[in-house]
Design a protein around this motif. Structure first.
Motif, PDB file in Angstrom:
ATOM      1  N   VAL A   1       0.835  -1.200   0.000  1.00 26.88           N
ATOM      2  CA  VAL A   1       0.000   0.000   0.000  1.00 26.88           C
ATOM      3  C   VAL A   1       0.865   1.243   0.000  1.00 26.88           C
ATOM      4  CG1 VAL A   1      -1.670   1.326   1.361  1.00 26.88           C
ATOM      5  CG2 VAL A   1      -1.868  -1.159   1.246  1.00 26.88           C
ATOM      6  N   HIS A   2       0.463   2.233  -0.787  1.00 27.94           N
ATOM      7  CA  HIS A   2       1.060   3.568  -0.735  1.00 27.94           C
ATOM      8  C   HIS A   2      -0.061   4.565  -0.991  1.00 27.94           C
ATOM      9  CE1 HIS A   2       3.440   7.048  -2.375  1.00 27.94           C
ATOM     10  NE2 HIS A   2       4.005   6.833  -1.199  1.00 27.94           N
ATOM     11  N   GLY A   3      -0.478   5.261   0.054  1.00 31.01           N
ATOM     12  CA  GLY A   3      -1.591   6.201  -0.086  1.00 31.01           C
ATOM     13  C   GLY A   3      -2.849   5.477  -0.512  1.00 31.01           C
ATOM     14  N   CYS A   4      -3.474   5.964  -1.600  1.00 33.55           N
ATOM     15  CA  CYS A   4      -4.694   5.301  -2.078  1.00 33.55           C
ATOM     16  C   CYS A   4      -4.377   4.190  -3.071  1.00 33.55           C
ATOM     17  CB  CYS A   4      -5.652   6.314  -2.691  1.00 33.55           C
ATOM     18  SG  CYS A   4      -5.066   7.065  -4.206  1.00 33.55           S
TER      19      CYS A   4
ATOM     20  N   SER B   1      -7.609   5.042   0.416  1.00 32.65           N
ATOM     21  CA  SER B   1      -8.950   5.011  -0.170  1.00 32.65           C
ATOM     22  C   SER B   1      -9.835   4.090   0.670  1.00 32.65           C
ATOM     23  CB  SER B   1      -8.884   4.492  -1.606  1.00 32.65           C
ATOM     24  OG  SER B   1      -8.491   3.133  -1.601  1.00 32.65           O
ATOM     25  N   GLU B   2     -11.111   4.143   0.430  1.00 35.50           N
ATOM     26  CA  GLU B   2     -12.054   3.267   1.134  1.00 35.50           C
ATOM     27  C   GLU B   2     -11.718   1.796   0.871  1.00 35.50           C
ATOM     28  OE1 GLU B   2     -14.881   2.092   3.687  1.00 35.50           O
ATOM     29  OE2 GLU B   2     -14.310   4.176   3.332  1.00 35.50           O
TER      30      GLU B   2
ATOM     31  N   THR C   1     -10.723  -0.897   3.776  1.00 35.21           N
ATOM     32  CA  THR C   1     -11.488  -2.138   3.924  1.00 35.21           C
ATOM     33  C   THR C   1     -10.570  -3.354   3.886  1.00 35.21           C
ATOM     34  OG1 THR C   1     -13.442  -1.129   2.946  1.00 35.21           O
ATOM     35  CG2 THR C   1     -13.338  -3.540   2.924  1.00 35.21           C
ATOM     36  N   LEU C   2      -9.658  -3.397   2.912  1.00 31.60           N
ATOM     37  CA  LEU C   2      -8.714  -4.517   2.816  1.00 31.60           C
ATOM     38  C   LEU C   2      -7.865  -4.639   4.076  1.00 31.60           C
ATOM     39  CD1 LEU C   2      -7.405  -4.336  -0.858  1.00 31.60           C
ATOM     40  CD2 LEU C   2      -8.484  -6.300   0.229  1.00 31.60           C
TER      41      LEU C   2
END
Length: 97
Positions: A8-11, A73-74, A78-79
């Motif tokens: 992950v990086h930001g969104c 991000s949403e 969630t993940l």
């Protein structure tokens, strides 16, 4: 054994085949996948990781978060929540920029 995880990086987020990357590897993978460059060499160290487009969320064994000023991000939130509920600890590494 090949594992799958979440980088992950930001969104942005990437489903990855390979072992959990360390600090410098996670940063380099984010650079490579967020800003692809045609002339960038493949290099042996990066062969152990590849993007995966057909993984099931339940099969993700690790999460690495490269810190960013951009909020998640949403979908990413969630993940990460699903993975945390299964006991997967997300490793956080300092940002790349």
């Amino acid at each position: 054994m090949l594992t799958q995880g979440l980088l992950v990086h930001g969104c942005n987020h990437f489903i990855v085949n390979g072992p959990p990357p360390g600090l410098s590897d996670a940063r380099e993978l984010v650079r490579r996948w967020e800003v692809p460059q045609i002339d960038r060499p493949a290099g042996a160290p990066w062969r152990q990781w590849s993007l995966c487009t057909n993984a099931f969320r339940e099969n993700l064994a690790w999460a690495v978060i490269v810190e960013s000023a951009e909020p998640h991000s949403e979908a990413v939130r969630t993940l990460l929540a699903e993975m945390a509920a299964r006991g997967v600890v997300a490793t956080r590494v300092p940002g790349i920029w």
